[in-house]
Design a protein around this motif. Structure first.
Motif, PDB file in Angstrom:
ATOM      1  N   HIS A 134       0.844  -1.165   0.031  1.00  0.00           N
ATOM      2  CA  HIS A 134       0.040   0.027  -0.070  1.00  0.00           C
ATOM      3  C   HIS A 134       0.745   1.321   0.044  1.00  0.00           C
ATOM      4  CE1 HIS A 134      -2.698   3.145   1.769  1.00  0.00           C
ATOM      5  NE2 HIS A 134      -3.517   2.513   1.172  1.00  0.00           N
ATOM      6  N   PHE A 135       0.466   2.490  -0.520  1.00  0.00           N
ATOM      7  CA  PHE A 135       1.190   3.506  -0.799  1.00  0.00           C
ATOM      8  C   PHE A 135       1.866   3.901   0.552  1.00  0.00           C
ATOM      9  CE2 PHE A 135       1.718   8.193  -1.047  1.00  0.00           C
ATOM     10  CZ  PHE A 135       2.533   8.247  -1.879  1.00  0.00           C
ATOM     11  N   ASN A 136       0.813   3.925   1.553  1.00  0.00           N
ATOM     12  CA  ASN A 136       1.485   4.790   2.843  1.00  0.00           C
ATOM     13  C   ASN A 136       2.534   3.740   3.489  1.00  0.00           C
ATOM     14  OD1 ASN A 136      -0.270   6.885   3.002  1.00  0.00           O
ATOM     15  ND2 ASN A 136      -1.824   5.916   4.203  1.00  0.00           N
ATOM     16  N   ILE A 137       2.462   2.380   3.393  1.00  0.00           N
ATOM     17  CA  ILE A 137       3.504   1.554   3.760  1.00  0.00           C
ATOM     18  C   ILE A 137       4.653   1.774   3.045  1.00  0.00           C
ATOM     19  CG2 ILE A 137       4.174  -0.928   4.200  1.00  0.00           C
ATOM     20  CD1 ILE A 137       1.997  -0.050   6.051  1.00  0.00           C
ATOM     21  N   LEU A 138       4.815   1.924   1.537  1.00  0.00           N
ATOM     22  CA  LEU A 138       5.666   2.228   0.758  1.00  0.00           C
ATOM     23  C   LEU A 138       6.623   3.483   1.334  1.00  0.00           C
ATOM     24  CD1 LEU A 138       4.400   0.708  -2.656  1.00  0.00           C
ATOM     25  CD2 LEU A 138       6.284  -0.410  -1.347  1.00  0.00           C
ATOM     26  N   ARG A 139       5.758   4.364   1.451  1.00  0.00           N
ATOM     27  CA  ARG A 139       6.256   5.659   1.765  1.00  0.00           C
ATOM     28  C   ARG A 139       7.138   5.392   3.056  1.00  0.00           C
ATOM     29  NH1 ARG A 139       1.929  10.491   1.888  1.00  0.00           N
ATOM     30  NH2 ARG A 139       0.747   8.840   3.168  1.00  0.00           N
ATOM     31  N   HIS A 140       6.514   4.803   4.042  1.00  0.00           N
ATOM     32  CA  HIS A 140       7.389   4.433   5.240  1.00  0.00           C
ATOM     33  C   HIS A 140       8.728   3.646   4.805  1.00  0.00           C
ATOM     34  CE1 HIS A 140       9.100   2.884   9.016  1.00  0.00           C
ATOM     35  NE2 HIS A 140       8.780   1.766   8.506  1.00  0.00           N
ATOM     36  N   PHE A 141       8.615   2.736   4.042  1.00  0.00           N
ATOM     37  CA  PHE A 141       9.673   1.731   3.571  1.00  0.00           C
ATOM     38  C   PHE A 141      10.762   2.665   2.712  1.00  0.00           C
ATOM     39  CE2 PHE A 141       7.013  -2.258   3.002  1.00  0.00           C
ATOM     40  CZ  PHE A 141       7.223  -2.148   4.520  1.00  0.00           C
ATOM     41  N   SER A 142      10.202   3.880   2.258  1.00  0.00           N
ATOM     42  CA  SER A 142      11.020   4.492   1.594  1.00  0.00           C
ATOM     43  C   SER A 142      12.043   5.336   2.480  1.00  0.00           C
ATOM     44  CB  SER A 142      10.465   5.626   0.602  1.00  0.00           C
ATOM     45  OG  SER A 142       9.992   6.621   1.442  1.00  0.00           O
ATOM     46  N   GLU A 143      11.689   5.584   3.630  1.00  0.00           N
ATOM     47  CA  GLU A 143      12.552   6.147   4.645  1.00  0.00           C
ATOM     48  C   GLU A 143      13.579   5.420   5.104  1.00  0.00           C
ATOM     49  OE1 GLU A 143      12.311   9.353   5.358  1.00  0.00           O
ATOM     50  OE2 GLU A 143      10.390   9.912   4.384  1.00  0.00           O
ATOM     51  N   VAL A 144      13.270   4.268   5.386  1.00  0.00           N
ATOM     52  CA  VAL A 144      14.040   3.114   5.794  1.00  0.00           C
ATOM     53  C   VAL A 144      15.187   2.883   4.615  1.00  0.00           C
ATOM     54  CG1 VAL A 144      14.459   0.681   6.443  1.00  0.00           C
ATOM     55  CG2 VAL A 144      12.623   1.758   7.241  1.00  0.00           C
ATOM     56  N   SER A 149      20.746   3.646   2.272  1.00  0.00           N
ATOM     57  CA  SER A 149      21.316   4.191   1.127  1.00  0.00           C
ATOM     58  C   SER A 149      22.594   4.919   1.514  1.00  0.00           C
ATOM     59  CB  SER A 149      20.505   4.697   0.218  1.00  0.00           C
ATOM     60  OG  SER A 149      19.527   3.942  -0.334  1.00  0.00           O
ATOM     61  N   LYS A 150      22.442   5.926   2.809  1.00  0.00           N
ATOM     62  CA  LYS A 150      22.988   6.442   3.266  1.00  0.00           C
ATOM     63  C   LYS A 150      24.272   5.806   3.961  1.00  0.00           C
ATOM     64  CE  LYS A 150      23.445  10.705   6.542  1.00  0.00           C
ATOM     65  NZ  LYS A 150      22.819  11.268   7.674  1.00  0.00           N
ATOM     66  N   LYS A 151      23.919   5.091   4.638  1.00  0.00           N
ATOM     67  CA  LYS A 151      24.995   4.119   5.203  1.00  0.00           C
ATOM     68  C   LYS A 151      26.010   3.449   4.084  1.00  0.00           C
ATOM     69  CE  LYS A 151      22.094   2.930   9.241  1.00  0.00           C
ATOM     70  NZ  LYS A 151      21.469   1.804   9.841  1.00  0.00           N
ATOM     71  N   MET A 152      25.377   3.082   3.031  1.00  0.00           N
ATOM     72  CA  MET A 152      26.217   2.488   2.133  1.00  0.00           C
ATOM     73  C   MET A 152      26.984   3.609   1.294  1.00  0.00           C
ATOM     74  SD  MET A 152      24.914   0.541  -1.435  1.00  0.00           S
ATOM     75  CE  MET A 152      23.899   1.826  -2.051  1.00  0.00           C
ATOM     76  N   ALA A 153      26.523   4.664   1.146  1.00  0.00           N
ATOM     77  CA  ALA A 153      27.332   5.773   0.546  1.00  0.00           C
ATOM     78  C   ALA A 153      28.486   6.137   1.390  1.00  0.00           C
ATOM     79  CB  ALA A 153      26.540   7.023   0.128  1.00  0.00           C
ATOM     80  N   GLU A 154      28.124   5.975   2.741  1.00  0.00           N
ATOM     81  CA  GLU A 154      29.133   6.154   3.617  1.00  0.00           C
ATOM     82  C   GLU A 154      30.404   5.596   3.700  1.00  0.00           C
ATOM     83  OE1 GLU A 154      27.049   6.571   7.421  1.00  0.00           O
ATOM     84  OE2 GLU A 154      26.313   9.100   6.869  1.00  0.00           O
TER      85      GLU A 154
END
Length: 509
Positions: A134-144, A149-154
């Motif tokens: 569901h869109f609201n769940i995917l929106r939450h997942f995008s934050e995770v 992704s930030k940790k990987m880039a670091e």
């Protein structure tokens, strides 16, 4: 006397040859184009090759034949197809949803999870899991995903003078495993669990190779024989590792829910602002596994069913996405002109800001979306899928009898010159809206198609966009491994024989 026994032996072989290769099913299968075949065993020896040679052989067959060719060795037969018209017949009709022997070999691993189940059970499981996207769940997942992704880039930021060259396969596999654990299973792979995670990943790779080897050895199809071989014993050892890992994930999530509670329906039905939904989901740490645990309380699934779905999501949710990322980053490194266009698009969205990407930002990455689709065309993470017929079907004017298999070769479908001119070229413009119109709906199927298409394809695209955009906002990619260096092997997921190296150079803004 010796001559007599030799003649008897030859007579028996002749009888077997007639029995095996001149019955009704055999005549139908042997009418399909294919190799010349051998006495008695017909095509049996054709595919008994090492994984890299088998992959190359299948690609040569695709160029040799016109959209369809056969395999026949009594009592097994398969039609190999890679034209959109035949593929539509199979994938668009629910009566052809039965998975073939290749998948049944995976049952000790994935049981009757969403990938392997059929009929009523598949429909029920799909219904249970659909709200996870569901869109609201995917929106939450995008934050995770953004956090991971930030940790990987670091990790890429540790090179001397801002330059780092490394094999990207372990890095991206770790990223996707961390992401699927946190989004789907609600658990983080902290330092204490990293070793278990690495062992889990290695076991999955080993199991994939074992399953492909078994699927090309007819004498190993019988479980009684197979589990008394070294290959069967090795699979069992790796299965113990894989199941132990996922059982611990389930155990931890159930403990978390017992202590904190989660109301998934409240998130799905929530119509508040982005900030309110984000705050709520962060506090409650929603995961796909919660749907299964909730369904268990309602009597819709049991412990074994949860285990099956967790094993399926863990495998499909991290391994295929990692494969897609590996080849996409390699392509961008080797096509600097296209990489610059993606970077320009990202700069137009974010400017010099290092803020996290929102769902709205990801939706604006239209050229990146075209690039990803083109990469998935050239390097589909799942290069083939397979079905078993319960009734006869006509494909390319050949009748495939009931009980036979059909192997859909996505890799070869995507490289047909009549569908994608200059098919081996990386050209994202193919997927611009004006260039996609009129293309056969089954010409491009990186996530399969029809009723049994991939339930997680929107999630996968979010993950791919999040990872690539985070990397390109910080680094330029320079080529080391080239597409022509890649030697693929036959496996459940698209893999190659050697490391894939890319050089990351820190961007100066």
């Amino acid at each position: 006397m010796v001559l007599f026994y030799a003649l008897v032996f030859i007579l028996i072989l002749c009888i077997l040859h007639v029995w095996f290769n001149y019955n009704k099913k055999a005549r139908l299968m042997l009418s399909i184009p294919g190799p010349k075949g051998h006495f008695v065993v017909s095509d049996l020896m054709e595919d008994m090759l090492p994984p890299d040679e088998l992959f190359d052989k299948v690609r040569k067959d695709a160029k040799k034949y016109d959209g369809i060719y056969r395999f026949w060795s009594y009592p097994y037969g398969a039609a190999n197809i890679y034209n959109p018209e035949d593929i539509e017949i199979i994938l668009s009709n629910s009566k052809y949803n039965e998975k073939s022997i290749v998948y049944k070999i995976m049952k000790p691993w994935l049981g009757d999870g969403l990938l392997l189940s059929g009929g009523t059970k598949w429909q029920q499981r799909r219904k249970i899991l659909t709200p996870a996207f569901h869109f609201n769940i995917l929106r939450h997942f995008s934050e995770v995903l953004e956090e991971n992704s930030k940790k990987m880039a670091e990790k890429l930021d540790s090179g001397e003078d801002g330059i780092l060259t490394l094999d990207i396969v372990p890095l991206l596999s770790e990223f996707t495993l961390n992401s699927i654990c946190e989004t789907s299973m609600g658990t983080r792979l902290d330092e204490e669990k990293e070793d278990a995670g690495r062992l889990y990943k290695k076991s999955i790779y080993d199991v994939g190779r074992i399953i492909i080897t078994r699927s090309t050895r007819i004498h190993l199809f019988n479980d009684f024989v197979y589990y008394r071989t070294a290959l069967g014993r090795s699979q069992k050892k790796h299965m113990d590792i894989v199941h132990s890992f996922t059982k611990n994930v389930i155990k931890e999530r159930k403990k978390y829910i017992k202590e904190h509670g989660v109301e998934l329906a409240e998130i799905i039905n929530k119509e508040d602002t982005d900030d309110e939904v984000y705050a709520f989901t962060r506090k409650n740490k929603i995961a796909m596994l919660d749907l299964l645990i909730s369904a268990e309380k309602d009597g819709l699934i049991d412990d074994q069913g949860i285990q099956e779905e967790v094993d399926t999501f863990m495998f499909e949710g991290h391994d295929t996405t990692a494969s897609g990322l590996v080849y996409f980053l390699m392509l961008l490194a080797n096509h600097r002109d296209i990489q610059k266009k993606v970077t320009a698009e990202l700069d137009s969205i974010f400017g010099s800001s290092d803020r996290p990407a929102s769902m709205a930002d990801l939706a604006r990455m239209r050229y990146l979306d075209c690039c990803l689709k083109e990469s998935l065309r050239l390097y589909p993470p799942v290069p083939f899928i397979s079905r078993e017929f319960q009734e006869s079907v006509v494909l390319s004017n050949y009748t495939i009898p009931a009980g036979m298999f059909v192997h859909i070769h996505i890799f070869d479908l995507h490289r047909r010159e009549d569908l994608f001119p200059d098919a081996d070229k990386f050209d994202p413009d193919r997927f611009l809206p004006e260039n996609s119109a009129g293309r056969h709906p089954y010409a491009y199927i990186p996530f399969s198609a029809g009723p049994r298409n991939c339930i997680g394809q929107k999630f996968a695209m979010l993950e791919l966009k999040s990872a690539v955009s985070k990397i390109l906002r910080k680094f330029e990619l320079h080529p080391v491994t080239r597409p022509e260096d890649i030697v693929f092997i036959s496996d459940l997921v698209l893999r190659n024989t050697s490391p894939v190296y890319v050089t990351f150079v820190k961007r100066v803004k």
